[in-house]
Design an enzyme around this catalytic site. Sequence first.
Site, PDB file in Angstrom:
ATOM      1  N   ASP A 218     -17.927 -32.277 -24.308  1.00  0.00           N
ATOM      2  CA  ASP A 218     -17.077 -31.079 -24.241  1.00  0.00           C
ATOM      3  C   ASP A 218     -16.843 -30.473 -25.617  1.00  0.00           C
ATOM      4  O   ASP A 218     -16.898 -31.162 -26.635  1.00  0.00           O
ATOM      5  CB  ASP A 218     -15.729 -31.454 -23.616  1.00  0.00           C
ATOM      6  CG  ASP A 218     -14.968 -32.476 -24.455  1.00  0.00           C
ATOM      7  OD1 ASP A 218     -13.795 -32.242 -24.763  1.00  0.00           O
ATOM      8  OD2 ASP A 218     -15.590 -33.497 -24.819  1.00  0.00           O
ATOM      9  N   GLU A 219     -16.591 -29.141 -25.600  1.00  0.00           N
ATOM     10  CA  GLU A 219     -16.121 -28.420 -26.787  1.00  0.00           C
ATOM     11  C   GLU A 219     -16.963 -28.688 -28.030  1.00  0.00           C
ATOM     12  O   GLU A 219     -16.427 -28.913 -29.119  1.00  0.00           O
ATOM     13  CB  GLU A 219     -14.646 -28.773 -27.037  1.00  0.00           C
ATOM     14  CG  GLU A 219     -13.753 -28.340 -25.882  1.00  0.00           C
ATOM     15  CD  GLU A 219     -12.290 -28.683 -26.079  1.00  0.00           C
ATOM     16  OE1 GLU A 219     -11.447 -27.842 -25.760  1.00  0.00           O
ATOM     17  OE2 GLU A 219     -12.009 -29.808 -26.551  1.00  0.00           O
ATOM     18  N   ALA A 220     -18.280 -28.635 -27.866  1.00  0.00           N
ATOM     19  CA  ALA A 220     -19.168 -28.890 -29.014  1.00  0.00           C
ATOM     20  C   ALA A 220     -19.393 -27.593 -29.768  1.00  0.00           C
ATOM     21  O   ALA A 220     -20.524 -27.141 -29.956  1.00  0.00           O
ATOM     22  CB  ALA A 220     -20.482 -29.485 -28.535  1.00  0.00           C
TER      23      ALA A 220
END
Length: 531
Positions: free
Chosen positions: A339-341
């Site tokens: 997530d949220e890379a």
Amino acid sequence: MNGRGVRRTLSALVLAAATGAAVLVSGTEALAAPVPLTSVVPAPVTATPTAGVTYTIGSATAIYTEPGSAAATGIGDYLAGILRPSTGFPLPVAAAPSGSPSGIALLLTGAPASVGAQGYQLDVTATAITVRANQPAGLFAGVQTLRQLLPPAVEAATVQTGPWQVGGAHVVDYPRFAYRGAMLDVARHFFAPAAVRRYLDQLALYKVNYLHLHLSDDQGWRIAISSWPNLAGYGGATAVGGDPGGYYTQADYTALVAYAASRYITIVPEIDMPGHTNAALASYAQLNCDGVAPARYTGTAVGFSSLCVPLELTYTFIDQVVGELAALTPGPYLHIGGDEASSTTAADYTTFIDRVQQIVAAHGKTVLGWHDVVHAGPQPSRIAQFWGTGTSDAAVAGAAANGTKVIMSPASRTYLDMKYKSSTRLGQKWAGLIDVDKAYDWNPGAYLSGVGESSVLGVEAPLWTETIRTTADLDYMAFPRLPAIAELGWSPYSTHNLSAFKGRLGAQGPRWRVMGIGYYHSTQVTWPAGS
Ligand code: IFG
């Protein structure tokens, strides 16, 4: 009847009224009628009361278990561990004699095929309580229902006055979804093994069968990895706000896995990557593309970190971390986060996820990832955990059409770190305010467009801990919403009814009080006085 007796009787009246049970006041004791079947959470598939029949657990009651089954004996011991302290009865556990003994019987024969591997049949007559299942997990689930059919005082650690009655019943029950999970973020704030065991005990009461541990993030690395000792030793030393850190030794982790298994809960470990990796990058300079280790981070921003995708050492690191973790994890799943890379280019993200998935598969585990991973290369065997705030996501729907299974964790419904209302001291509100109605009033099998029931593996309620530090904080945010998600995972949608659920939830309040769970008294629910 003296004043105290009057007060006790009145409180019993109020409690019984709240739980829908009729109270027969006779003499100086209010004889609370058995807990009604309609109080059970999650709601069973079928539950039929037998009017006028009650079974009373007494000093001569024995707990009989399937002969030759160590698992059944273990469940008998577990049940005895709950009943003995509060009833004061000896409640011996023994192999069931042939025939139909009077007492409590936990059997692995005679259950209908319809209950599958996780379901059970519960029958209560005047002479016996019988739980039948095809597998031990089903027996354990039946015991949770039995627990809830006894007065809340049964959860006490000291002897309480009875009577310990269970109303006549015939229950046939089994889960709608195979995966009914909770997630605990032990990275933002560390929770010691005792706190995790306490949560596992609470989850068991609601037939939750997976606990996802978010073991690493920017602010902390929480599992010892022998081949990379600085991860826990250095990367685990701090937490959000500069609060104390901590980590699980491999012995701690192994013990938690075993404890969870004794509650028929499977641990799902998560190593979040390529983002949310500052703790690892701070621990080893050589993991960083520029060879410089960043400082440890105690803030709450997200999206600023990334493992170094072009660096070959990155994959040696991941292979060794995943290898050690997989060897410690009997469960089928290993969560790779994803997530949220925001600090990883789209091309690098695909390269990274595709390669990491092969590493996890090589260690014999099935990949779970936050639903961002569907943007990497197609991988039908991968399971996507949906955490969006909307009800449509084309990429997730596309993956589902190609066979990807989805665990439903919509942030605006299941995130237990969301505030109940704007005045709630703890928690965040980026996904909206979530009280009982928002947590309960949705259908996981029809929530996300293009992701139908057959694509949904189940549900999970994440508790992120940027603002959560203690078990009291955990109790307050998890209860009463966790039971809502647990019911959505277990009960048939035909039983779904918000007002009925609120009634069931109210009946749980006295139980939580006895268990020492400091829950939020949602204004949407009528809680019995004193609960
Ligand atoms: N989103 C982040 C979490 C956490 C959360 C807090 C996911 C998958 C916000 N990622 O949820 O790390 O910060 O509500």
